[in-house]
Design a protein around this motif. Structure first.
Motif, PDB file in Angstrom:
ATOM      1  N   ASP A  75       2.905 -10.768  -0.350  1.00 40.90           N
ATOM      2  CA  ASP A  75       2.860  -9.743   0.382  1.00 40.90           C
ATOM      3  C   ASP A  75       3.862  -8.506   0.058  1.00 40.90           C
ATOM      4  OD1 ASP A  75       0.728 -10.597   2.078  1.00 40.90           O
ATOM      5  OD2 ASP A  75       2.039 -11.644   3.355  1.00 40.90           O
ATOM      6  N   THR A  76       4.548  -8.987  -1.100  1.00 41.64           N
ATOM      7  CA  THR A  76       5.612  -8.133  -1.646  1.00 41.64           C
ATOM      8  C   THR A  76       4.721  -6.618  -1.698  1.00 41.64           C
ATOM      9  OG1 THR A  76       7.281  -7.905  -3.427  1.00 41.64           O
ATOM     10  CG2 THR A  76       5.139  -8.483  -4.094  1.00 41.64           C
ATOM     11  N   ARG A  77       5.717  -5.733  -1.466  1.00 42.22           N
ATOM     12  CA  ARG A  77       5.474  -4.308  -1.392  1.00 42.22           C
ATOM     13  C   ARG A  77       5.543  -3.967  -2.867  1.00 42.22           C
ATOM     14  NH1 ARG A  77       5.261  -1.750   3.457  1.00 42.22           N
ATOM     15  NH2 ARG A  77       3.798  -0.543   2.213  1.00 42.22           N
ATOM     16  N   ILE A  78       4.657  -3.022  -3.491  1.00 42.31           N
ATOM     17  CA  ILE A  78       4.730  -2.993  -4.834  1.00 42.31           C
ATOM     18  C   ILE A  78       4.833  -1.547  -5.310  1.00 42.31           C
ATOM     19  CG2 ILE A  78       3.299  -2.896  -7.144  1.00 42.31           C
ATOM     20  CD1 ILE A  78       2.133  -5.559  -6.110  1.00 42.31           C
ATOM     21  N   LEU A  79       5.999  -1.042  -6.016  1.00 42.11           N
ATOM     22  CA  LEU A  79       5.979   0.241  -6.327  1.00 42.11           C
ATOM     23  C   LEU A  79       5.815   0.225  -7.859  1.00 42.11           C
ATOM     24  CD1 LEU A  79       7.028   3.069  -5.995  1.00 42.11           C
ATOM     25  CD2 LEU A  79       9.351   2.332  -6.411  1.00 42.11           C
ATOM     26  N   MET A  80       4.631   0.780  -8.186  1.00 41.80           N
ATOM     27  CA  MET A  80       4.423   1.186  -9.766  1.00 41.80           C
ATOM     28  C   MET A  80       5.236   2.035 -10.012  1.00 41.80           C
ATOM     29  SD  MET A  80       2.021  -0.736 -10.709  1.00 41.80           S
ATOM     30  CE  MET A  80       0.139  -0.768 -10.781  1.00 41.80           C
ATOM     31  N   VAL A  81       5.414   1.890 -11.177  1.00 37.70           N
ATOM     32  CA  VAL A  81       6.334   3.076 -11.907  1.00 37.70           C
ATOM     33  C   VAL A  81       6.156   3.324 -13.281  1.00 37.70           C
ATOM     34  CG1 VAL A  81       8.789   3.575 -12.640  1.00 37.70           C
ATOM     35  CG2 VAL A  81       8.593   2.091 -10.973  1.00 37.70           C
ATOM     36  N   SER A  82       5.540   4.560 -13.473  1.00 34.45           N
ATOM     37  CA  SER A  82       4.748   4.858 -14.746  1.00 34.45           C
ATOM     38  C   SER A  82       4.980   6.256 -15.185  1.00 34.45           C
ATOM     39  CB  SER A  82       3.361   4.929 -14.518  1.00 34.45           C
ATOM     40  OG  SER A  82       2.586   5.324 -15.700  1.00 34.45           O
ATOM     41  N   ALA A  83       4.906   6.310 -16.536  1.00 36.04           N
ATOM     42  CA  ALA A  83       5.191   7.846 -17.214  1.00 36.04           C
ATOM     43  C   ALA A  83       3.693   8.289 -17.096  1.00 36.04           C
ATOM     44  CB  ALA A  83       5.398   7.420 -18.882  1.00 36.04           C
ATOM     45  N   ARG A  84       2.707   7.845 -16.556  1.00 42.88           N
ATOM     46  CA  ARG A  84       1.410   8.422 -16.494  1.00 42.88           C
ATOM     47  C   ARG A  84       1.501   9.398 -15.224  1.00 42.88           C
ATOM     48  NH1 ARG A  84      -2.443   3.505 -18.151  1.00 42.88           N
ATOM     49  NH2 ARG A  84      -1.436   2.910 -20.120  1.00 42.88           N
ATOM     50  N   VAL A  85       1.130  10.628 -15.404  1.00 40.24           N
ATOM     51  CA  VAL A  85       1.212  11.504 -14.227  1.00 40.24           C
ATOM     52  C   VAL A  85      -0.305  11.896 -14.319  1.00 40.24           C
ATOM     53  CG1 VAL A  85       1.763  13.547 -13.103  1.00 40.24           C
ATOM     54  CG2 VAL A  85       3.372  12.486 -14.909  1.00 40.24           C
ATOM     55  N   ASP A  99       1.423  -0.196  -3.381  1.00 40.04           N
ATOM     56  CA  ASP A  99       1.727   0.402  -2.088  1.00 40.04           C
ATOM     57  C   ASP A  99       2.320   1.767  -2.173  1.00 40.04           C
ATOM     58  OD1 ASP A  99       1.498  -1.886   0.017  1.00 40.04           O
ATOM     59  OD2 ASP A  99       2.945  -2.916  -1.610  1.00 40.04           O
ATOM     60  N   ASP A 100       3.006   2.082  -3.561  1.00 37.06           N
ATOM     61  CA  ASP A 100       3.447   3.531  -3.632  1.00 37.06           C
ATOM     62  C   ASP A 100       3.351   3.579  -5.213  1.00 37.06           C
ATOM     63  OD1 ASP A 100       4.781   5.826  -3.602  1.00 37.06           O
ATOM     64  OD2 ASP A 100       6.549   5.207  -2.647  1.00 37.06           O
ATOM     65  N   TYR A 101       3.354   4.823  -5.859  1.00 37.30           N
ATOM     66  CA  TYR A 101       3.494   5.131  -7.252  1.00 37.30           C
ATOM     67  C   TYR A 101       4.623   6.153  -7.531  1.00 37.30           C
ATOM     68  CZ  TYR A 101       1.022   6.216 -11.561  1.00 37.30           C
ATOM     69  OH  TYR A 101       0.777   6.334 -12.784  1.00 37.30           O
ATOM     70  N   LEU A 102       5.303   5.920  -8.638  1.00 35.24           N
ATOM     71  CA  LEU A 102       6.413   6.742  -8.805  1.00 35.24           C
ATOM     72  C   LEU A 102       6.329   7.250 -10.493  1.00 35.24           C
ATOM     73  CD1 LEU A 102       9.098   8.264  -8.024  1.00 35.24           C
ATOM     74  CD2 LEU A 102      10.293   6.101  -8.803  1.00 35.24           C
ATOM     75  N   THR A 103       6.514   8.453 -10.748  1.00 27.04           N
ATOM     76  CA  THR A 103       6.355   8.666 -12.310  1.00 27.04           C
ATOM     77  C   THR A 103       7.742   8.982 -12.563  1.00 27.04           C
ATOM     78  OG1 THR A 103       6.050  11.210 -11.559  1.00 27.04           O
ATOM     79  CG2 THR A 103       3.921   9.714 -11.916  1.00 27.04           C
ATOM     80  N   LYS A 104       7.661   8.599 -14.185  1.00 31.69           N
ATOM     81  CA  LYS A 104       8.925   8.529 -14.893  1.00 31.69           C
ATOM     82  C   LYS A 104       8.906  10.078 -15.399  1.00 31.69           C
ATOM     83  CE  LYS A 104       8.626   3.843 -16.569  1.00 31.69           C
ATOM     84  NZ  LYS A 104       8.301   3.122 -17.501  1.00 31.69           N
ATOM     85  N   PRO A 105       9.844  10.658 -15.679  1.00 31.09           N
ATOM     86  CA  PRO A 105      11.355  10.290 -15.587  1.00 31.09           C
ATOM     87  C   PRO A 105      11.453  10.657 -13.798  1.00 31.09           C
ATOM     88  CG  PRO A 105      11.284  12.354 -16.180  1.00 31.09           C
ATOM     89  CD  PRO A 105       9.913  12.151 -16.320  1.00 31.09           C
ATOM     90  N   PHE A 106      12.253   9.694 -13.188  1.00 35.98           N
ATOM     91  CA  PHE A 106      12.426   9.840 -11.698  1.00 35.98           C
ATOM     92  C   PHE A 106      14.113  10.023 -11.466  1.00 35.98           C
ATOM     93  CE2 PHE A 106      12.277   5.451 -12.946  1.00 35.98           C
ATOM     94  CZ  PHE A 106      13.671   4.727 -12.867  1.00 35.98           C
ATOM     95  N   ARG A 107      14.139  10.497 -10.323  1.00 31.58           N
ATOM     96  CA  ARG A 107      15.658  10.717  -9.879  1.00 31.58           C
ATOM     97  C   ARG A 107      16.273   9.352  -9.332  1.00 31.58           C
ATOM     98  NH1 ARG A 107      13.958  15.792  -8.605  1.00 31.58           N
ATOM     99  NH2 ARG A 107      14.988  17.559  -9.733  1.00 31.58           N
ATOM    100  N   PRO A 108      17.486   8.858  -9.351  1.00 37.36           N
ATOM    101  CA  PRO A 108      17.785   7.647  -8.911  1.00 37.36           C
ATOM    102  C   PRO A 108      17.953   7.404  -7.623  1.00 37.36           C
ATOM    103  CG  PRO A 108      19.204   7.903 -10.808  1.00 37.36           C
ATOM    104  CD  PRO A 108      18.431   9.260 -10.729  1.00 37.36           C
TER     105      PRO A 108
END
Length: 127
Positions: A75-85, A99-108
């Protein structure tokens, strides 16, 4: 129940893996890292993290298949981090269990906020 202060970072790029760790540890998280999907799945099994960050583009198992396999037992929450926009990529990530999707580059600050939001339970949906 997942460990609320534990995060697994699954990322094949050593610099990004180090950056994610450097951002999350000062925020109070115990970070376990993995360099590919299979070792990431093993880390999730061992540590039962509250959140798992997961790169989409990895050799061997990609992030989508890794997320599906993690979802089968965790049941871990998954944050996908990708360069693909790309809206299609984000849809595929969510269909795979993200559960969420964050694109690279990202702000800390944004990464910390996204992880914290995944850790903290929100109000029940029907309220």
């Amino acid at each position: 129940m997942p460990n609320p202060n534990v995060v697994v970072v699954i990322e094949d790029d050593v610099d990004i893996r180090s950056l994610l760790t450097a951002i999350l540890e000062p925020a109070g998280f115990v970070v376990h890292t993995a360099v590919d999907g299979l070792s990431g799945i093993d880390a999730v099994r061992r540590t039962d993290p509250a959140v798992t960050t997961l790169d989409v583009s990895m050799p061997g198992l990609d992030g989508f298949e890794t997320a599906r396999r993690i979802r089968a037992f965790s049941d871990t929450r998954i944050l996908m981090v990708s360069a693909r926009v790309d809206a299609t990529e984000e849809r595929l990530a969510r269909e795979a269990g993200a559960d969420d999707y964050l694109t690279k580059p990202f702000r800390p600050r944004e990464l910390r906020a996204r992880v914290q939001a995944l850790v903290e339970p929100g109000p029940p949906e029907d309220e």
